[in-house]
Design a protein around this motif. Sequence first.
Motif, PDB file in Angstrom:
ATOM      1  N   GLU A 112       0.824  -1.204   0.000  1.00  0.00           N
ATOM      2  CA  GLU A 112       0.000   0.000   0.000  1.00  0.00           C
ATOM      3  C   GLU A 112       0.862   1.260   0.000  1.00  0.00           C
ATOM      4  O   GLU A 112       0.581   2.216  -0.729  1.00  0.00           O
ATOM      5  CB  GLU A 112      -0.927  -0.003   1.210  1.00  0.00           C
ATOM      6  N   ALA A 113       1.920   1.280   0.773  1.00  0.00           N
ATOM      7  CA  ALA A 113       2.795   2.451   0.858  1.00  0.00           C
ATOM      8  C   ALA A 113       3.469   2.746  -0.482  1.00  0.00           C
ATOM      9  O   ALA A 113       3.606   3.911  -0.871  1.00  0.00           O
ATOM     10  CB  ALA A 113       3.843   2.250   1.944  1.00  0.00           C
ATOM     11  N   SER A 119       2.663   6.226  -2.481  1.00  0.00           N
ATOM     12  CA  SER A 119       3.709   7.208  -2.770  1.00  0.00           C
ATOM     13  C   SER A 119       3.649   7.682  -4.221  1.00  0.00           C
ATOM     14  O   SER A 119       3.970   8.824  -4.514  1.00  0.00           O
ATOM     15  CB  SER A 119       5.089   6.641  -2.449  1.00  0.00           C
ATOM     16  N   ALA A 120       3.221   6.806  -5.121  1.00  0.00           N
ATOM     17  CA  ALA A 120       3.139   7.166  -6.539  1.00  0.00           C
ATOM     18  C   ALA A 120       1.777   7.760  -6.902  1.00  0.00           C
ATOM     19  O   ALA A 120       1.682   8.590  -7.811  1.00  0.00           O
ATOM     20  CB  ALA A 120       3.408   5.948  -7.412  1.00  0.00           C
ATOM     21  N   ILE A 125      -6.910   2.478  -2.083  1.00  0.00           N
ATOM     22  CA  ILE A 125      -6.161   1.236  -2.274  1.00  0.00           C
ATOM     23  C   ILE A 125      -6.681   0.162  -1.326  1.00  0.00           C
ATOM     24  O   ILE A 125      -6.912   0.421  -0.147  1.00  0.00           O
ATOM     25  CB  ILE A 125      -4.658   1.471  -2.000  1.00  0.00           C
ATOM     26  N   ASP A 126      -6.824  -1.038  -1.859  1.00  0.00           N
ATOM     27  CA  ASP A 126      -7.166  -2.197  -1.039  1.00  0.00           C
ATOM     28  C   ASP A 126      -6.181  -3.303  -1.400  1.00  0.00           C
ATOM     29  O   ASP A 126      -6.039  -3.664  -2.571  1.00  0.00           O
ATOM     30  CB  ASP A 126      -8.600  -2.650  -1.306  1.00  0.00           C
ATOM     31  N   VAL A 127      -5.493  -3.820  -0.410  1.00  0.00           N
ATOM     32  CA  VAL A 127      -4.493  -4.862  -0.622  1.00  0.00           C
ATOM     33  C   VAL A 127      -4.889  -6.091   0.181  1.00  0.00           C
ATOM     34  O   VAL A 127      -5.224  -5.994   1.360  1.00  0.00           O
ATOM     35  CB  VAL A 127      -3.087  -4.409  -0.166  1.00  0.00           C
TER      36      VAL A 127
END
Length: 88
Positions: free
Chosen positions: A7-8, A12-13, A19-21
Motif C-alpha cells: 500500500e505504501a 507514494s506514486a 487502495i485495497d491490498v
Amino acid sequence: MLTSDVEAIVQSALPDAQIDVSGEECSFTLAIISDTFEGQNLMQRQKGILTLFEQQLKSGQLHALTIKAYTPAQFAELQDTYLVQLEC
C-alpha cells in the motif's frame, strides 16, 4: 512483504488513490481506484503499477501481484452492476 508495504509503495506514486491490498508474504491482490487511470487502457494501468514493484519482483521479495485498476466512474459502475444483480 506486508500489505502495508504494498500500500505504501502505491500511495507514494498515487497519493489520490483508494487502495485495497489483500494477500500475504509474496503474493498479493491490489485494487486501486484513481483518477490517474482516466484515458489509460488496462495494459497501461497494469504496466504502470508493475513498474512500481520492479525491484521487489526482480529480487523475489514479491512473486505474484494481481492488479485491479479502476477510475472512480468505472468502480461506481461496477458497484451498480453488482447491486442490480443482488436484487434479482
